[in-house]
Every structure is written in structure tokens, then in C-alpha cells.
Scaffold this motif. Structure first.
Motif: not given
Lengths: 429, 888
Positions: A346-351, A353-354, A356, A398, A400-401
């Protein structure tokens, strides 16, 4: 001479099937529809905007009366079929209306699951399946007060958001730890919870409903008063919306002796165990799966229509599913399979604060699942990657972007690699 | 002089000595521009000079005297220095103390240092980092001319029809002089031959590049002398009238056959002949040489082998002709002039010459005069190591990094009983081993003169007050001199007085028999000194401006006034490659850094060119030794090991590798390149062989690579590879390690020293690929980011670096973790033009999309290359590359 096609049910799946059939073979059948609801075909997916007040019923109608007329369809509104006589090849409605068929298409849909707790039958306990449910909720909401939604899945949350928008004080109680646990992982569920709470919806997870409590008879007729949880918590409720899931509505088929399990068993051409009877939609079971989202239903409709038209077509395949929660201001997308395990990466991206969150699940260099929260802008692209089984090895860094990076996945070197200089020109004579 | 707040001064970097106009701004920063009137540069500046204004911050400035790590008063510190020196001299003799100075101090500082040591303390143990830079040129000049005389001037490069660049990457190391050559070549069609093992940026203008085997220059020039002689292209008249030793030199030169020369030089005979014939046919020939010649155990012979060819053809001292040494430092020449080297006296007088010693001692009226040459740099630190020297004062230089066998130098200084360091920077690898730190004034604060490579003396003027307790070097030396009892001799009121004394000395008993004479300035007034315009020496008293060039008609400074041919039998470098150390390491400068980076690394746009130490290696060797592109190489010599980023490039010769000399422990974990280098020196000049070190390379078994940016200075891990470079809003870091890291979030927190729970943290995890990325947002602004990968991190570094400190909108926050801007926002790429901060991708776009076909087109389109021009070679290369790919 045209054959007789009888359709039981008038939801989105048979609606789509007929559209296609009329296109492929406009004169092949004389069509009769039995609709348990007293209306034409409308878009159930858009019930939530109706509930929240963002759309009117008229805006979500798919087929108006003129459509039936134009296509020569006999539509029995508000007539619920009670019996199929396969030997006689007839169906009969509760009011005795009888129709004979050469081909029968069963599209009885699903029934909301009602948890077997005391008080489940009290006035004020609603489900969320059709326009009647929506109307009931809207009427209740006019009085204001408190609503408890049991079930933090897709439908439950849409109902909660709609009721909140209509001014009710809403609490969602959910058995699992994670809201929408069929579509979201824990992290996304937490984000969703936080977002809903920030909009004033109370959310109680890991909550097991014990009882729905009634008002005292002295208050002019018993109705719902509160929901009691196993841990003793009591949550005041003027209405309770039960949205803990659906199950295929296969009673009629079962009674007629068709093979059923959880749903009506069909093959990949939507054929039931009776060669003259087909079934589509939420009432069917294929290869162990039952369906609640619109995409596979439309696919089934397409196949059933093609078959009815006598044309060859590819069989139904259980494909990845995508879900979007239709709550204004909550961007959430889920598709494919995102359970952890085995060879899965898995690839996980977290923000945080926003708010996301994105999670991609990969297997054999292919995307098999995606969960997005807060920013679903590239969801369609991800869904295509899943459906097309695209090999993503070359763009993993890239991925996930989103698609804006596909062309720019080249390594950007730490040191300059351009520190070489051209060989010199030959000296001029 | 003061025109709307602009001060005329001179650049503190290389030996070109460009005039700079500087003006402090109200916000505390400084603006700089080229001085249109300065004869070295006529307004041009290179990338480093243009960025001087960005280097003026007081970050990490040494602002107070310090004793044993504690702040002290000047009196206490100076008393201690004087006491310790006096003690040592009394107990162990004057040779037990030493001064090690620098080509970056001013002539006035240098003069006082030399006077103190040679005249008053009575030892010649004063040497300078110029020993590492041009000592071989000095020695070669002296052998051939009888004096350390640069015969020509910069304009000779413009007047020549042929310029031979030997061991000089002029484009990067002397960019303004290079630009003058480029401009002249454009109009006059100057032929350019580059003799360099590497295909450097300078090769952009080369008509012929001879990628000579390292260390083979003597053979090549002996062959040239033999060729010229056999073709009768020698100047018999000049040889007979003005020189001696021609016959022996030719005989010696003839000992190598063409075949042998070809073999030794690793060059095809045809290419060698092409060069010989071009030289033979071109009367107006200039041979420019620099560190590639000097930094060799045969450096002095290389200089003489080159000079021999000019003497034999009489091509010396005439417009457009001559051998030309270009120096690396702003005041290497000034230092030479006032006797900064251990074997010289002030005014280009000789320590070994009794008359000269008498002249100097009489002039000073000093109690004595050193009568034996002192220890040259390498020997000096060996004497520190073995205890002969017990007190050493290091001024404006960083020997722990810059001397060969640098680890040994560090150990020697650690063990030395008393080490004084005068510097402007608080933390250098050398200040760390000092007992006493003395805060010096920096460029912009100090006041005096420097001499450039063409004998032009210019003022460095102060335009800022000294910060804190900073004081000029001449003052520090004088104060110690006074405390040692020489009050009168060192009671200077200011640099003007020092300069006047020095100027007077150059005329002392000088009747044209010493080259250096600026006695015209012996009585220079305060006002005249203040307004002193750049001038060339000699400037003899009463005779105004003297000759522009030397030796067109002999008049050498040998005893018989004849120039000398010197026999230069070819010798291979001291070290040999072996199966254990199979590659030859060459070291040198990069375009945008200076020495040990204490100043230039403060300018963010200069770190954008190269942000970390690297090893340039030919693709064949990279493959042979298993080095992946952009990985980390472990480079080992007999002496030490360093870790460097791999930069694969066919500009290297197979068998040769190159690493920059700049990185220190302050900016990288293990990249002090001079720690690898053996302390072999030239037998005549004492200059170390910095460009021929046998090394082995192997992959550094990094488990992970990381790239980070941070507003606060990162807390770097204690082991593994790392390099840190300042950027606009903070720092950028490259890290690689062999240790397993289990919790990258924790790693990031430690790296960025973040504890605040209010920070928003963005995370990206791909466990399987070992890719982790974190960004810390503080109050909406990017405070730090970390990118981790199992393979070298791919990220658009300059793009990411530019976001640091910025307020990020939601889409940018995600892009940030992508490490690149995405399709809709083009990435400028690695900076090529530092003046206008134009990146490689922007230039490629100009070529591919705007159709630019020349460097000027690109300049018109994106401005790149239109200021200092240092990047024009790189732009030209991109045009060549891209037009090929376009045609293909």
C-alpha cells in the motif's frame, strides 16, 4: 408477433435494461411492468439530495409517463406482485392483476435489513430505500427534534447529513469502529468521523443498539422516544432511521421455486434456474456476490437486454466498484479492494491538517484498491487504473499524486548529471 | 570614490582580482555589481562575485576573542598569545613557533606577519596556503627569470592568436578572465587548446582538447621544445642574446621520442602534432597555467618546460605572448610580494641572498633576520606533528581541510601545545582544534590592498563597520609584536602606513635589479591611499608607470640578467596506481564554491549548482566498480576514506576520477578530500601533489537515501553519508545510511528537532518501496520536509527547496510530497545560471520549444548566461545535445 415480457420491479436496473432493449429490438416485446411503488422510474442514487433539499423529486425522475406510453409499456403503478406461476407463465399482483409472460425479468431489488431489537416496529422507525422513506423523513424533520441513524454506512451517513440539513439534531450510531467500514479503512473512517462531527452530527462508533424505546402511551399513542445502547446510553430520538444494510429481495423467486441463496442465483447472462426467467439488480446473486451499487447493476441491465434482444454478448464479470458518498462538502471516494493482506502493498498519503487522505492498494504492480478522502479530484483516473489493470511500476513514485505526474516520473537526480561537456570541434585548417 | 553610497573594492575570491562596487542597504544586506572602471574585469563579475551580497550575514561569525572555548577580552587573548609565543621562543628557540597564513589576507596583513616572524621573532617559519596553490609557479619563475615575475598581462589573452590552457579550468576557476578570452575569440578567432585530463567547461571554446594523462605535462612540453627546435622555429637571436642553457634543455627534451610522448601522455600522436604545429605556426601564443600544472611533484618542472618553449621562441613579454600563471587566490600575488612564503623576503627579495637580508634588516632596523628558509606548509605541519613546532598561529585559512594528509594535520594540531586561529568564521574544522580564536574583520570590513595575477594592485575597501570585537589581521599581529617588546616596529596607525612602508622597501637599493618596485607610493598620503586606483607594478619612485611586460628584451633578474632554460627530464608522479588503488583521483574547484565554503556556501544560489560533494567517474569505471548513478561511493586512498555522491560522466578519462576540494565536516559527513591525499611535494617548490592520488572506489552499501529541507538547521545523524547546504529559507540535506531505520516519523522528528504538537505533518508511505515522505507545516508555512527511498531519492530539489518557508495552498501541499511540481507547473530543474537562477529544464525548453540555437538566443529568451557568463559553456553544451536529439 411480439413476445410478452413481464418485468417485476421498476428500479434503475430494469429501467436501464428496457432502454437498451428498445434500442436493440424495439418491436420484439410487449412489455408489462409491475411497480410496487406508485410512481415511475426515478434515480434512487439521488434520493439523498432530495432529502437534503438540494433537489426535488421531479428532478430525479428518469422515465416520465410519456416514456412508457411512447414505448407501449403497460406500467402497473403501486401493484406488488405476490406470485409467479412458472407453469402457467403468469404473475399475479396482490390486487389480483394477472399478466402472462413469455419472458420474465425479476428486478425486485433489496430490502433494508432491520435489526431485531425491541421497538423496531414503533412508529417513527424508518428505513431509507425509496421515495416514501424520504418523504417520511422530510415530514418528521419538519417538526425538528432528534434523529438517530443506526448504521454508519453510505446510506446511513447520507440520511444523517440530509436530516441535519433539514434542521434535526442527528446522532449516528455505528456498530463498527470505522464508519463506512466496507469502503473505508480506519484512517479514512476517522477523518470522516471528524468531518461529520465538525458539521454538527454526533457519531458514536462501537455502539450496539439494545432497544428502541417508546413514548409513554399517555402521551397520545406510542411512538419512538429514544435508542438505548448495550452500554446503557440512551439517545433521545423523534425518529430512528435504520440503515444497517440491505439484503436481496428474493422471496418471490424463492416461492416460485427458483434457485436462490442470499439472492436469486443467476449465471453470467443473468439467467435464473428457469430458462424463461431472468433477474437483474440488487435481488440477484452472482458467483457468491450480491450488489448494492449502481455500476454493476447497469452492467447487468445491459447484458440482460442484449440477451432478451437475442444478441450475443459477453458475460457479466464482477468488477471493481467505486463509491462516492453524496454528502455535500465531504469528498470521499472508494474503489476496488483495499483489505490488507498477503502480497498486497500500500501507498498512503495523509495531510491531517487539510483532512486529506489517500490510500492505494497494489498487487503485482497493479492498482487494486483506492480510498480517497478530502480530495477526490483524480478518483476517475484511479478507478480506470483499477478497471484497466494498468501496470503502474513505472509511475509508482508519483502514482498517488495523480495523472499530472505520469509524464514527470523521471528520476530527478541529486547531483547534476549534466556536468559533461561536448567533445571539441576539429581544429580548422 | 563614494558615488551614491557605492564603495569601490576588489572581489575576495580568485586571482583575477575583479573590481567590485558594493553598497550596504538599509535592510542590512549588501548589493554588489562589477566595477566598469576596473582593468581586470571592466564591469564583469562571475557567479560567485555576483552573489557576494548574499554572503554578508553574521551567521556563524566569530565576534569575540575566545580562549579555550570561552569568550575573552582582546587584552587577555593577545597577552596569552604573546606569552605562549615568548615562552616557546625562550625555551625552544624561534623555530619552535610558526605562522601559517593565507592568500586571502591583504598585503598589509601579510607584510606585518612577515616582518614579525622574519625580522623580529627571527624565524622564517611563516608559510601560506599559497604554497598549495602557486608555489611551483613561483619556483619556476625564479629558476627561469631569477625572480617571481609574471611577464604579461590579461590583455595578452585577448591579443593572442593562440591560447594554450594547461591544467586550467579557466571557465570555472577564473570566469571573468575566461569571458574576456571568449569575447576576444568571438571577434578575433583566437585558437584555444585545452590540455587537461578532464573535459571541463573550458573545453566549450577549445579548438583542440588534449585529454592528457594526469601528470604528463612535462613530457608534452619537452616534446614541443624538441619539435620547435627540429623545425627551426626557434628565435636564435633571443636565445643567444638573452638566455642561457638552451643546448642542455633541448638535449634533455630530445630524450623522449614522439612515440614515448604519446604513450606517456595517453594521447594520439596526430593530436599531439596538431598542437605542436599550431604552436609552431602561431607567433602570438600565450600559455596559461594553473593548479593542474602547479599541484604536482613535478610542478616546477612543468612550469619550466612551458617557459622553455616561450624562451626558445622569444614569445615572452610582447603583446599577445608569454607564459601566464593565473593564481587561485585574491592575494596570492600580494603575499608573494611581501615575502609570505618561507623562502622569501619582502619585496621579492631572497632569504638566501645575503645582500637582500641586509637590505631588509637595515630597512626594518630589526634585531635580526631569519637566515635560513623556514618550513614550507607541508613540512611546517609535519614539524607541528613531531613537536618541533610548539606554538602555531593560523590566519584566514583552514589547513585541517586544505593540506594533504589532512587527518594527520588535524591530529597534529590537536596535539600541538598552543594553536591560535584568526578567522571570521566561528565554526570551521580548524577553529575546532584551536586554543585561542581571534575574530578577524571580513571582506567589506577590512581595508588594504591585493595584487591580482597580472600584477595589478587594487584596494579592498571597507564599507561596513567591523561587527562585535572583530579586528584586522595586521592589527592582531602588531599587537602581539608590541607585546613581544617591539612596540616601535609595530605601532601602525592603519593599513596606509603599512602599505607605505612596504612600498618604500621595494625601492630600497633597487636600481632596476629587482622586478618589484612600487616605491612611487612610498609617501602615499591618507587621501591618496583612500582613493588609490588600481595600478600595475612596477611603479618606480620618480619614474611613474614602468614597463607593462617583462623580458621582451631580456633583462632577467638572474645574476647575469639572462633567462635560464631549465632541463626538465620527465618524472612520473610520486604515487603509482596499483591493483589496490587503481584509479587516479584529481581534485579541484567547482564553479560556484570557494575553498572551504565558509563564505560562498552562505549564498543560497551558489549551493544550487552543486549542493553536495561528488565523485565524477567515467561510465566504464562506474560499471567496473559497481557504482550506480547517483549512489554513494566510498573512495579510499592509502591515507583515508571519504563518501561522495556518484556523478557518472564521460568527461572523465577512464582510470581517472575527480572530486571537488571544497567540502568540510561543516557541510558533509566525510568528504574532506585532502584527507586522501599523500603529502608528496615538489622537491623545488614544496607544493603538494593534489591532483594525483591513487584511490579505490566501491559502492557505499546504503540501505536508504534521503533528501530533506528544513528551516532550522537539521540535526544530522552521526554516521553515514550526509551533506548539508544552506538555501534561501534554511537548509537542504542529502543523507544515506547503512543502518536499518524502523520509524521514519521518529527519524524525521529527530532530524528536524521538532517537538511541537501544533505542527501539521503530511506523510507519504510506501513501505514496500521503502519510500517515506514527511512535511511539517507550521502556521501554514512549510517548515521541513523529508524524502526517503531505498534508491537515490528522485525529487526536483530546487523546486522543493524554493517552497521552504512558503505558505502552501492545499494542492501545493500534496505536490510537495510528490517531490516535483507536476505537469501544469514546470520544474526549472538544477540551476545552471546562478545570476538569474535559470534551471536546466527552462534552458532545454528555450532550445526545444522556442527554437533557440545559440547561447545568445537562450540569453534573449530566458536571460540565462547574460550576466557573468560563467554558465555559457553549460548552455552551449545543452544546445549541442538538444540539437542532436532534435535532428535525430
Amino acid at each position: 408477433m411480439a413476445q410478452k415480457l413481464v418485468v417485476i420491479g421498476n428500479g434503475m436496473a430494469p429501467g436501464r435494461a428496457l432502454e437498451r432493449l428498445f434500442k436493440l429490438a424495439p418491436d420484439a416485446y410487449e412489455v408489462t411492468i409491475f411497480n410496487a411503488e406508485p410512481r415511475t422510474n426515478y434515480d434512487r442514487i439521488l434520493l439523498s439530495p432530495v432529502l437534503s433539499g438540494e433537489k426535488s423529486y421531479e428532478e430525479i425522475v428518469i422515465h416520465g409517463d410519456d416514456w412508457y406510453e411512447k414505448n407501449g409499456v403497460t406500467l402497473h403503478k403501486g401493484k406488488k406482485v405476490s406470485q409467479i406461476d412458472r407453469a402457467a407463465k403468469t404473475v399475479m399482483a396482490e390486487d389480483g392483476t394477472l399478466a402472462s409472460y413469455d419472458k420474465l425479468l425479476i428486478a425486485t431489488g433489496s430490502l433494508p435489513f432491520i435489526i431485531p431489537v425491541p421497538g423496531r416496529k414503533l412508529p417513527g422507525v424508518l428505513t431509507y430505500r425509496d421515495l416514501d422513506d424520504v418523504n417520511a423523513m422530510m415530514i418528521a424533520a419538519e417538526q425538528g427534534g432528534c434523529a438517530v441513524v443506526i448504521g454508519g454506512g453510505l446510506l446511513g451517513l447520507e440520511a444523517a447529513a440530509g436530516l441535519k440539513q433539514r434542521g434535526m439534531d442527528v446522532t449516528v450510531i455505528h456498530l463498527g469502529e470505522t464508519l463506512m467500514n466496507r469502503q473505508l479503512d480506519f484512517a479514512a473512517g476517522q477523518l470522516l468521523k471528524r468531518t461529520l462531527e465538525s458539521r454538527g452530527i454526533k457519531v458514536i462508533t462501537k455502539a450496539n443498539t439494545k432497544q428502541i424505546m417508546a413514548t409513554h402511551p399517555s402521551l397520545g399513542g406510542q411512538k419512538v422516544r429514544a435508542v438505548a445502547l448495550e452500554d446503557g446510553t440512551e439517545i433521545a430520538a423523534d425518529i430512528v432511521v435504520m440503515a444497517v444494510g440491505i439484503r436481496p429481495n428474493a422471496h418471490l423467486a424463492k416461492d416460485a421455486g427458483l434457485d436462490t441463496n442470499r439472492g436469486i442465483l443467476v449465471d453470467d447472462k443473468l439467467q435464473t434456474s428457469d430458462p424463461d426467467i431472468m433477474a437483474v439488480g440488487e435481488c440477484v446473486e452472482f458467483d457468491g456476490n450480491v450488489y448494492g451499487l449502481v455500476a454493476p447493476l447497469f452492467e447487468q441491465a445491459k447484458i440482460a437486454a442484449t440477451k432478451l434482444a437475442g444478441e450475443a454478448c459477453e458475460g457479466f464479470v464482477d468488477k471493481a466498484l467505486a463509491t462516492k458518498l453524496k454528502v455535500t462538502g465531504v469528498d470521499l471516494f472508494s474503489a476496488g479492494d483495499f483489505a490488507k493482506g498477503g502480497e498486497r502493498e500500500e501507498i498512503v498519503l495523509r495531510d491531517v491538517g487539510q483532512g486529506v487522505y489517500r490510500r492505494l492498494v497494489l498487487e503485482d504492480d497493479k492498482l487494486i484498491g483506492v480510498v480517497m478522502f478530502g480530495d477526490t479530484s483524480d478518483s476517475g483516473w484511479f478507478f480506470d487504473l483499477i478497471k484497466d489493470e494498468t501496470n503502474i511500476a513505472g509511475m509508482r513514485e508519483t502514482l498517488i499524486f495523480g495523472p499530472a505526474y505520469v509524464a514527470d516520473c523521471r528520476p530527478a537526480a541529486p547531483v547534476r548529471s549534466n556536468s559533461t561537456y561536448p567533445a571539441t570541434r576539429d581544429i580548422a585548417a | 570614490m563614494m558615488d551614491k553610497g557605492w564603495t569601490k573594492t576588489t572581489c575576495p575570491y580568485c586571482g583575477v582580482g575583479c573590481g567590485v562596487l558594493a553598497r550596504p542597504k538599509a535592510d542590512g544586506t549588501t548589493e554588489v555589481k562589477g566595477d566598469l572602471e576596473h582593468p581586470a574585469n571592466y564591469g564583469r563579475l562571475c557567479s560567485k562575485g555576483s552573489a557576494l551580497g548574499e554572503t554578508m550575514s553574521l551567521d556563524d561569525r566569530l565576534l569575540d576573542p575566545m580562549v579555550d572555548g570561552r569568550t575573552a577580552t582582546w587584552d587577555a587573548a593577545l597577552d596569552l598569545v604573546a606569552d605562549k609565543f615568548r615562552d616557546s621562543i625562550e625555551k625552544h628557540g624561534p623555530d619552535s613557533v610558526a605562522l601559517y597564513v593565507s592568500g586571502q589576507i591583504l598585503t598589509e596583513d601579510y607584510y606585518v606577519a612577515n616582518k614579525l616572524m622574519k625580522g623580529y621573532i627571527g624565524t622564517a617559519n611563516i608559510d601560506t596556503n599559497s604554497r598549495l596553490c602557486m608555489a611551483s609557479s613561483v619556483a619556476g619563475h625564479k629558476r627561469a627569470f631569477g625572480s617571481d615575475t609574471v611577464p604579461g598581462a590579461y590583455e595578452d589573452l585577448e591579443l593572442a592568436d593562440l591560447v594554450v590552457l594547461v591544467g586550467s579550468n579557466l571557465a570555472w576557476c577564473h570566469p571573468v578572465l575566461y569571458q574576456r578570452l571568449v569575447a576576444a575569440r568571438k571577434t578575433g578567432g583566437t585558437k584555444v587548446v585545452v590540455i587537461d585530463p578532464r573535459r571541463t567547461a573550458t573545453c566549450e571554446i577549445a579548438d583542440l582538447h588534449l585529454a592528457i594523462a594526469p601528470g604528463a605535462d612535462v613530457a608534452l612540453f619537452n616534446g614541443l621544445l624538441a619539435h620547435l627546435t627540429s623545425r627551426g622555429k626557434i628565435d636564435q637571436h633571443y636565445i643567444q642574446e638573452y638566455t642561457s642553457g638552451f643546448g642542455d634543455a633541448v638535449k634533455s627534451a630530445n630524450s623522449l621520442s614522439m612515440e614515448k610522448i604519446s604513450e606517456v601522455c595517453g594521447l594520439r600522436e596526430a593530436d599531439i602534432r596538431q598542437f605542436y604545429e599550431l604552436f609552431e605556426a602561431t607567433e602570438k601564443s600565450v600559455s596559461v597555467y594553473s593548479q593542474g600544472v602547479n599541484q604536482s611533484t613535478a610542478g616546477t618542472d612543468k612550469v619550466n618546460a612551458i617557459v622553455n618553449c616561450h624562451l626558445a621562441t622569444g614569445r615572452i613579454g610582447r603583446p599577445g605572448m608569454g607564459p601566464f600563471s593565473v593564481t587561485g587566490q585574491p592575494n596570492a600575488m600580494g603575499g608573494r610580494e611581501v615575502g609570505g612564503l618561507a623562502n622569501m623576503l619582502a619585496g621579492h627579495m631572497e632569504l638566501g641572498n645575503e645582500t637582500h637580508r641586509r637590505i631588509v634588516q637595515d630597512f626594518w632596523g630589526s634585531p635580526g633576520i631569519a637566515d635560513a628558509p623556514g618550513l614550507k606548509a607541508v613540512d611546517l605541519f609535519e614539524a607541528v606533528a613531531d613537536g618541533r613546532i610548539k606554538a602555531v598561529w593560523i590566519m584566514a585559512t583552514n589547513p585541517v581541510d586544505s593540506l594533504p594528509d589532512a587527518d594527520k594535520v588535524r591530529a597534529a594540531l590537536k596535539d600541538c601545545p598552543f594553536v591560535v586561529v584568526s578567522d571570521v568564521t566561528r565554526h570551521t574544522d580548524t577553529t575546532q582544534v584551536a586554543d585561542v580564536l581571534l575574530p578577524a574583520t571580513a571582506w567589506g570590513e577590512k581595508d588594504g590592498t591585493v595584487t591580482n595575477s597580472e600584477r595589478c594592485i587594487s584596494r579592498q575597501r571597507s564599507f561596513l563597520p567591523p561587527p562585535g570585537e572583530a579586528r584586522p589581521d595586521w592589527w592582531q599581529l602588531s599587537e602581539v609584536g608590541k607585546r613581544l617588546g617591539y612596540r616601535e616596529a609595530f605601532s601602525y596607525s592603519g593599513p596606509r602606513e603599512v602599505f607605505a612602508e612596504y612600498a618604500a622597501m621595494t625601492g630600497e637599493e633597487n636600481h632596476g635589479n629587482r622586478d618589484l618596485d612600487i616605491s612611487a607610493y612610498a609617501n602615499v598620503s591618507d587621501d591618496d591611499y583612500k582613493d588609490l586606483a588600481p595600478f600595475y607594478w612596477p611603479q618606480r619612485h620618480g619614474r611613474g608607470r614602468g614597463v607593462t611586460r617583462f623580458f621582451a628584451e631580456g633583462q632577467f633578474y638572474t645574476s647575469d640578467r639572462r633567462g635560464r632554460f631549465v632541463e626538465t627530464p620527465f618524472r612520473a608522479p610520486s604515487s603509482r596506481v596499483s591493483s589496490d588503488f587503481p584509479l587516479v583521483l584529481n581534485t579541484g574547484r567547482i564553479r560556484d564554491q570557494w575553498h572551504t565554503m565558509t563564505r560562498s556556501a552562505k549564498a543560497p544560489r551558489l549551493t544550487a549548482h552543486y549542493a553536495e560533494p561528488f565523485l565524477e567517474i567515467h561510465p566504464i569505471d562506474a560499471e567496473k566498480y559497481g557504482l550506480e548513478p547517483e549512489s554513494i561511493a566510498k573512495v579510499t586512498s592509502q591515507n583515508a576514506t571519504v563518501l561522495l555522491r556518484v556523478a557518472i560522466s564521460d568527461s572523465q578519462r577512464p582510470g581517472s576520477v575527480f572530486a571537488p576540494m571544497h567540502w568540510t565536516d561543516q557541510y558533509a559527513s566525510l568528504a574532506r578530500i585532502d584527507s586522501l591525499i599523500a603529502s608528496h611535494t615538489d622537491p623545488v617548490s614544496g607544493q603538494p601533489e593534489s591532483k594525483f592520488t591513487p584511490v579505490a572506489v566501491e559502492p557505499y552499501a546504503a540501505r536508504w537515501f534521503a533528501f530533506a529541507i528544513s528551516v532550522a538547521k537539521p540535526e544530522l545523524p552521526s554516521s553515514g553519508y550526509h551533506a548539508c547546504a544552506p538555501i534561501k529559507a534554511g537548509y537542504r540535506v542529502e543523507i544515506a545510511g547503512v543502518e536499518q531505520i524502523d520509524d521514519w516519523q521518529d527519524f524525521a522528528d529527530q532530524l528536524f528537532a521538532l517537538g511541537s504538537e501544533n505542527d501539521e505533518v503530511l506523510t507519504y508511505r510506501d513501505e514496500k518501496s521503502g519510500q517515506f515522505r514527511f512535511a511539517h507545516i507550521k502556521d501554514g508555512h512549510l517548515a521541513a520536509a523529508l524524502y526517503v527511498s531505498k534508491t537515490p531519492v528522485s525529487a526536483s530539489r530546487n523546486w522543493v527547496a524554493n517552497l521552504l518557508g512558503a505558505k502552501l495552498e492545499p494542492p501545493e501541499r500534496l505536490r510537495l510530497l510528490a517531490g516535483r511540481p507536476g505537469e501544469d507547473m514546470p520544474d526549472p530543474g538544477a540551476i545552471v545560471c546562478s545570476c538569474f537562477e535559470v534551471g536546466v529544464n527552462q534552458i532545454v525548453d528555450a532550445i526545444m520549444k522556442q527554437g533557440c540555437t545559440s547561447v545568445d538566443d537562450v540569453g534573449a529568451c530566458v536571460k540565462a548566461g547574460t550576466n557573468c557568463g560563467s554558465c555559457r559553456a553549460e548552455i552551449g553544451k545543452l544546445i549541442d545535445e538538444k540539437s542532436v536529439s532534435k535532428a535525430g
